[in-house]
Design a protein around this motif. Sequence first.
Motif, PDB file in Angstrom:
ATOM      1  N   LEU A 211     -39.788   4.241  23.426  1.00  0.00           N
ATOM      2  CA  LEU A 211     -40.887   3.105  23.599  1.00  0.00           C
ATOM      3  C   LEU A 211     -40.445   2.301  24.725  1.00  0.00           C
ATOM      4  N   ALA A 212     -39.373   1.933  24.984  1.00  0.00           N
ATOM      5  CA  ALA A 212     -38.792   0.877  26.031  1.00  0.00           C
ATOM      6  C   ALA A 212     -39.335   1.501  27.464  1.00  0.00           C
TER       7      ALA A 212
ATOM      8  N   VAL B  46     -51.190   6.469  24.194  1.00  0.00           N
ATOM      9  CA  VAL B  46     -52.514   6.557  23.746  1.00  0.00           C
ATOM     10  C   VAL B  46     -53.047   5.134  23.860  1.00  0.00           C
ATOM     11  N   GLU B  47     -52.613   4.244  23.354  1.00  0.00           N
ATOM     12  CA  GLU B  47     -53.125   2.727  23.316  1.00  0.00           C
ATOM     13  C   GLU B  47     -53.619   2.151  24.651  1.00  0.00           C
ATOM     14  N   ALA B  48     -52.756   2.508  25.847  1.00  0.00           N
ATOM     15  CA  ALA B  48     -52.934   2.138  27.098  1.00  0.00           C
ATOM     16  C   ALA B  48     -53.991   2.817  27.491  1.00  0.00           C
ATOM     17  N   THR B  49     -54.094   4.252  27.388  1.00  0.00           N
ATOM     18  CA  THR B  49     -54.887   5.139  28.329  1.00  0.00           C
ATOM     19  C   THR B  49     -56.294   5.225  27.562  1.00  0.00           C
ATOM     20  N   GLY B  50     -56.432   5.058  26.254  1.00  0.00           N
ATOM     21  CA  GLY B  50     -57.629   5.256  25.557  1.00  0.00           C
ATOM     22  C   GLY B  50     -58.170   6.645  25.849  1.00  0.00           C
TER      23      GLY B  50
ATOM     24  N   ALA C  23     -52.327  12.137  21.094  1.00  0.00           N
ATOM     25  CA  ALA C  23     -50.778  12.146  20.853  1.00  0.00           C
ATOM     26  C   ALA C  23     -50.310  13.612  20.943  1.00  0.00           C
ATOM     27  N   GLU C  24     -50.974  14.444  20.388  1.00  0.00           N
ATOM     28  CA  GLU C  24     -50.592  15.959  20.447  1.00  0.00           C
ATOM     29  C   GLU C  24     -50.347  16.293  21.895  1.00  0.00           C
ATOM     30  N   LEU C  25     -51.435  15.996  22.537  1.00  0.00           N
ATOM     31  CA  LEU C  25     -51.442  16.484  24.044  1.00  0.00           C
ATOM     32  C   LEU C  25     -50.219  15.754  24.655  1.00  0.00           C
ATOM     33  N   ALA C  26     -49.978  14.583  24.285  1.00  0.00           N
ATOM     34  CA  ALA C  26     -48.785  13.772  25.319  1.00  0.00           C
ATOM     35  C   ALA C  26     -47.305  14.515  24.732  1.00  0.00           C
ATOM     36  N   HIS C  27     -47.279  14.778  23.349  1.00  0.00           N
ATOM     37  CA  HIS C  27     -46.126  15.699  22.784  1.00  0.00           C
ATOM     38  C   HIS C  27     -45.982  17.069  23.783  1.00  0.00           C
TER      39      HIS C  27
ATOM     40  N   GLY D 186     -39.953  20.057  29.514  1.00  0.00           N
ATOM     41  CA  GLY D 186     -38.278  20.193  29.092  1.00  0.00           C
ATOM     42  C   GLY D 186     -38.008  18.655  28.508  1.00  0.00           C
ATOM     43  N   ALA D 187     -38.707  17.840  28.089  1.00  0.00           N
ATOM     44  CA  ALA D 187     -38.397  16.625  27.585  1.00  0.00           C
ATOM     45  C   ALA D 187     -39.090  16.404  26.277  1.00  0.00           C
ATOM     46  N   ALA D 188     -38.608  15.194  25.529  1.00  0.00           N
ATOM     47  CA  ALA D 188     -39.188  15.032  24.262  1.00  0.00           C
ATOM     48  C   ALA D 188     -39.360  13.279  24.357  1.00  0.00           C
ATOM     49  N   ILE D 189     -40.419  13.139  23.693  1.00  0.00           N
ATOM     50  CA  ILE D 189     -41.153  11.661  23.624  1.00  0.00           C
ATOM     51  C   ILE D 189     -40.961  11.035  22.267  1.00  0.00           C
ATOM     52  N   ASP D 190     -40.613  10.177  21.824  1.00  0.00           N
ATOM     53  CA  ASP D 190     -40.874   9.606  20.438  1.00  0.00           C
ATOM     54  C   ASP D 190     -42.271   8.900  20.034  1.00  0.00           C
ATOM     55  N   GLY D 191     -42.386   9.167  18.814  1.00  0.00           N
ATOM     56  CA  GLY D 191     -43.722   8.844  18.086  1.00  0.00           C
ATOM     57  C   GLY D 191     -44.171   7.326  18.731  1.00  0.00           C
ATOM     58  N   ASP D 192     -43.383   6.377  18.797  1.00  0.00           N
ATOM     59  CA  ASP D 192     -43.833   5.086  19.327  1.00  0.00           C
ATOM     60  C   ASP D 192     -44.276   5.074  20.471  1.00  0.00           C
ATOM     61  N   ALA D 193     -43.345   5.783  21.407  1.00  0.00           N
ATOM     62  CA  ALA D 193     -43.648   5.852  22.751  1.00  0.00           C
ATOM     63  C   ALA D 193     -45.284   6.617  23.309  1.00  0.00           C
TER      64      ALA D 193
END
Length: 397
Positions: A255-256, A224-228, A201-205, A212-219
């Motif tokens: 998330l959407a 992480v669940e989809a990619t394992g 999750a830290e890597l994704a953030h 230059g973007a932000a992604i929320d925790g649920d997204a």
Amino acid sequence: MAPDVAQAAENVASAVAPNLAPNLAQNLAQNLAEDVASSWHPRLMPPTRRSAPRPAAGGVSAFEARPARVVLLTGTDSALADMAISRIERTLRAEDPDVERHLLDTSTATAGDLSQALTPSLFGGARLVVVTGLEAAAGALSNELLETVATWDGGTGPDDVTLIARHAGGAGGKAVLGALRALPDLLTVDCTPATNDRSRAELAHACARSLGAAIDGDAVAALVEATGNDTAELLALVRQLVAMADVNDTRSIALADTRALVSGRRDASGFDVADALVSGDAADGLALLRHAQGQRVEPILIVGAVASKMRTMARVAAAGRGAPAAVARALALAPWQVERAQRDLRHWTPESLAEALVALADADAAIKGEEGAVPGWYALERAALGMLTARSQRRRG
């Protein structure tokens, strides 16, 4: 003792001894406070949670990689290493689009390959030299690299060269690794793989933030669940989401957005991608492109389908206005092809068509292995974004 600790101790004592006499309750609070104070110290408090990957001591993360005379990539995660190399190359090309790129591997390089890559061409220009396989370093390239590092150890060396060396871990290549680490201006990039969902999750953030973007925790949790355990897939999806957000004039990912990209797998052909991109549907076009990659569709087939549709539009545009049947006869096309092209052309200008065709030509060259070109799928994604941007300029105008 800190006042908040004393107050907390008094509250605990009052809670566990509500029926005690006031003086006994006060004594209990005092004793408990003293016990807590004797073991409490600010330095023992847990550290604040960090959302960015923790690089190795003395190094930076892959998302902070930048050009330097010598860059050492350490760690077994190929996706992070590729990310670091791409970031460095993009930075270099932003300053000089004609940077020469040389890729050498210790298992295949022969004597003189490194020297040739480091030697300026007749026309000069910056060079990016990437050496991989240091963990198995042996033979000609290993010796040549040691000699090169020895000459650069005093801080000398060409200013127009960026040398990236990749060591994927293990006991091999110790001599070269030690020589590189002794360089005074070495930049070390940590490519240690994520080992749990939190680090992924830290890597994704960090990936989204670096773009230059932000992604929320649920997204992020959905990604992480989809990619394992597949870091490459995780980072690719984040880049795809950022690209979609960019086209839609937003820099935040919810998330959407993630669900729209990862929920289920859709059949995606080159013609599906072409229809979505030409119509200006950024979200669907980029999502279909991602699904096509996941289904192992050859990128050259997608480029061919999109280019064919764009060429048809260009031919119909050049033919001028006219009845679809008449234009179809003149161009040897089916009437429905002309009708669709005329409908699509309402959202395009000659200039935007030209821009899109140039972007597709660049992607075609990259996919076919043109020297110095970026990876095929990256080039295809860049061409798709170029098409969407060109079409949106027509809309805004």
